[in-house]
Design a protein around this motif. Structure first.
Motif, PDB file in Angstrom:
ATOM      1  N   SER A   1       0.842  -1.200   0.000  1.00 50.47           N
ATOM      2  CA  SER A   1       0.000   0.000   0.000  1.00 50.47           C
ATOM      3  C   SER A   1       0.872   1.243   0.000  1.00 50.47           C
ATOM      4  CB  SER A   1      -0.907   0.013   1.231  1.00 50.47           C
ATOM      5  OG  SER A   1      -1.650  -1.168   1.297  1.00 50.47           O
ATOM      6  N   THR A   2       1.942   1.184   0.763  1.00 51.38           N
ATOM      7  CA  THR A   2       2.823   2.352   0.871  1.00 51.38           C
ATOM      8  C   THR A   2       3.448   2.687  -0.472  1.00 51.38           C
ATOM      9  OG1 THR A   2       3.298   1.661   3.129  1.00 51.38           O
ATOM     10  CG2 THR A   2       4.766   3.305   2.172  1.00 51.38           C
TER      11      THR A   2
ATOM     12  N   GLY B   1       8.033   6.268   4.687  1.00 47.54           N
ATOM     13  CA  GLY B   1       7.744   5.494   3.490  1.00 47.54           C
ATOM     14  C   GLY B   1       8.986   4.832   2.907  1.00 47.54           C
TER      15      GLY B   1
HETATM   16  P1  TYD Z   1       1.882  -1.440   4.179  1.00 45.62           P
HETATM   17  O1  TYD Z   1       2.165  -0.590   3.009  1.00 45.62           O
HETATM   18  O2  TYD Z   1       0.612  -1.219   4.914  1.00 45.62           O
HETATM   19  O3  TYD Z   1       1.986  -2.983   3.788  1.00 45.62           O
HETATM   20  P2  TYD Z   1       1.003  -3.896   2.923  1.00 45.62           P
HETATM   21  O4  TYD Z   1       0.101  -3.003   2.172  1.00 45.62           O
HETATM   22  O5  TYD Z   1       1.933  -4.682   2.037  1.00 45.62           O
HETATM   23  O6  TYD Z   1       0.290  -4.794   3.861  1.00 45.62           O
HETATM   24  O7  TYD Z   1       3.132  -1.280   5.144  1.00 45.62           O
HETATM   25  C1  TYD Z   1       3.024  -1.750   6.420  1.00 45.62           C
HETATM   26  C2  TYD Z   1       4.265  -1.632   7.250  1.00 45.62           C
HETATM   27  O8  TYD Z   1       5.158  -0.611   6.883  1.00 45.62           O
HETATM   28  C3  TYD Z   1       3.832  -1.335   8.654  1.00 45.62           C
HETATM   29  O9  TYD Z   1       4.424  -2.317   9.474  1.00 45.62           O
HETATM   30  C4  TYD Z   1       4.304   0.025   8.935  1.00 45.62           C
HETATM   31  C5  TYD Z   1       5.445   0.221   7.999  1.00 45.62           C
HETATM   32  N1  TYD Z   1       5.642   1.597   7.543  1.00 45.62           N
HETATM   33  C6  TYD Z   1       6.836   2.232   7.817  1.00 45.62           C
HETATM   34  O10 TYD Z   1       7.739   1.680   8.439  1.00 45.62           O
HETATM   35  N2  TYD Z   1       7.031   3.524   7.361  1.00 45.62           N
HETATM   36  C7  TYD Z   1       6.073   4.191   6.674  1.00 45.62           C
HETATM   37  O11 TYD Z   1       6.278   5.355   6.296  1.00 45.62           O
HETATM   38  C8  TYD Z   1       4.828   3.521   6.417  1.00 45.62           C
HETATM   39  C9  TYD Z   1       3.739   4.220   5.663  1.00 45.62           C
HETATM   40  C10 TYD Z   1       4.652   2.233   6.868  1.00 45.62           C
END
Ligand code: TYD
Ligand code: MG
Length: 453
Positions: free
Chosen positions: A99-100, A267
């Motif tokens: 998602s990020t 991010g």
């Molecule tokens: P995410 O994009 O929600 O993962 P997915 O969509 O693949 O499930 O990312 C989740 C993890 O990333 C969460 O543990 C928090 C971490 N994170 C950071 O360390 N830094 C950031 O700036 C962001 C947005 C998330």
């Protein structure tokens, strides 16, 4: 004709069977067969009006249509940007950062005035806004929608006409026409088909997010791979902030390119010099560690191959590898015994490629063999050297492709010597100051004792 045969489709691998069973005969997973009725009845077939064929010369294609994201690590993997009308599946473990990264991609593209839409099926508007805040996108022009009914998503796509859209995630999208639960094979394939077709028609580049479970792929994505144009995997080594994006299928680009990112508090950050990072914590004086220069698509990457060989504690020796091909590893163990007289038969052996990179090319044979021999003899490999070469069953060291690219990258990072196949020696000498050409394994393993030359 006329009789509708019920079929059973495996949610894991997509194989179809006429009889239900508790375990999929194809992929051996338990409890994955689901009932599926034919979507098109025989009565409907043949009714559609055929589209007339056209001459190849009459087809017009805009070869400059790609929308670059302007994130070099991302663009390279895609083959130079997103192609309008194409569908890209981004698969990865939950929490890896799918998602990020896609929010960052949309933010970058939207900043240039391209109409972008992020459809969140898992998180609320507030949660999306909070994430956007973390990555510095509060003021971004992109549109966000929280929706998981495919009919509604299609309506939003038709109304907003975005040029780039993300649906996060496909496992949470449902269609009213199917009563199986979200994430089931039927739901996922029906929804993905509808979205892919709509995107193609509208010329919208569509990203679908797909979660992967520990067992491999969750219901859907495996079958989805056939449906979409591009499949990207987002991967990491456990407990590390490093993330690797790779294309496993790309109708419009190469598949061996990788993009390297690091998860930070704000991010994902692109890692433009991954070799430096992969070698950052290396101890050059340790035995069992050999650096090699491997080609990942168009780019040379320096990685460390680590081996640990020791007396086996049990009657069956334990062997585990990560980052290298197990068959290649077994072959190299046998070649070492036979051609270099290093008795490994009863030893435990572990191999790891630092940083979570996979090195599957034959040019990694020589560094692999040297790392194993170095650990076995407890003698470090030549300080400040890289090793490159394919090893044959007879112990001969064969020339590899693109030696200049590999060694230029090594020299750029301060390596001054290279152990290379004799067949590559001439070209190698143009790139790096000290070249040690080797013809066979015996010559190569002799270098282990010589700490400096
Ligand atoms: P995410 O994009 O929600 O993962 P997915 O969509 O693949 O499930 O990312 C989740 C993890 O990333 C969460 O543990 C928090 C971490 N994170 C950071 O360390 N830094 C950031 O700036 C962001 C947005 C998330
Ligand atoms: Mg997510």
């Amino acid at each position: 004709m006329g009789r509708k045969q019920t079929t059973y489709v495996c949610a894991e691998c997509g194989a179809t069977f006429y009889r239900w069973s508790g375990r999929c005969p194809n992929c051996q997973q338990w409890d994955t067969l689901q009932e599926s009725r034919p979507a098109v009845s025989s009565r409907d077939q043949g009714r559609a009006v055929a589209t007339p064929s056209v001459k190849l010369t009459e087809i017009e294609v805009d070869y400059n249509a790609r929308i670059p994201v302007n994130m070099p690590e991302f663009d390279r993997v895609l083959g130079g940007g997103v192609l309008p009308g194409s569908t890209i599946l981004l698969a990865g473990d939950p929490g890896i950062g799918k998602s990020t990264i896609l929010l960052q991609v949309l933010g970058k593209v939207a900043a240039r005035g391209v109409e972008c839409l992020y459809v969140s099926c898992e998180e609320s508007l507030g949660q999306v806004k909070m994430r956007a805040g973390r990555i510095g996108l509060e003021e971004s022009a992109l549109s966000v929608s929280v929706e998981n009914a495919v009919e509604n998503i299609l309506a939003i796509l038709a109304a907003d006409r975005p040029q780039v859209a993300v649906v996060d995630s496909i496992q949470r999208v449902v269609t009213r026409g199917v009563d199986s639960p979200a994430g089931s094979l039927r739901q996922v394939s029906m929804c993905a088909t509808a979205l892919t077709e709509a995107a193609k028609e509208a010329g919208c580049a569509l990203f679908l997010v797909g979660h992967v479970t520990k067992q491999g792929m969750m219901a859907g994505p495996r079958a989805l791979e056939h449906l979409v144009d591009t499949v990207l995997y987002f991967d990491s080594e456990k407990f590390q902030s490093l993330r690797i994006l790779r294309a496993v299928k790309n109708r419009f680009g190469a598949i061996n390119e990788i993009g390297v990112f690091e998860m930070t508090g704000q991010g994902l950050r692109e890692v433009l010099n991954p070799s430096e990072l992969f070698l950052a914590e290396r101890d050059p004086a340790a035995s069992g560690s050999v650096v090699t220069s491997t080609m990942e698509g168009s780019r040379a990457l320096l990685v460390e191959i680590q081996a640990l060989v020791g007396p086996g504690a049990y009657s069956t020796p334990e062997r585990k590898v990560t980052g290298v091909d197990y068959r290649r590893f077994s072959m190299m163990m046998s070649v070492l015994e036979r051609q270099a007289g290093i008795e490994l038969g009863r030893s435990d052996a572990f191999v790891n490629v630092a940083g979570g990179v996979r090195v599957y090319e034959p040019a990694a044979d020589l560094p692999l063999v040297l790392a194993l021999a170095s650990s076995f003899r407890n003698q470090p490999f030549l300080g400040g050297a890289v090793a490159i070469g394919e090893v044959g069953l007879g112990g001969e060291v064969r020339a590899v492709s693109r030696i200049e690219d590999r060694l230029n990258e090594a020299a750029r990072l301060g390596f001054e010597r290279a152990v290379v196949p004799a067949g590559n020696a001439k070209a190698a000498a143009r790139c790096i100051s000290q070249v040690h050409p080797v013809r066979n394994l015996l010559q190569a393993t002799k270098l282990l004792g010589a700490a400096s030359m």
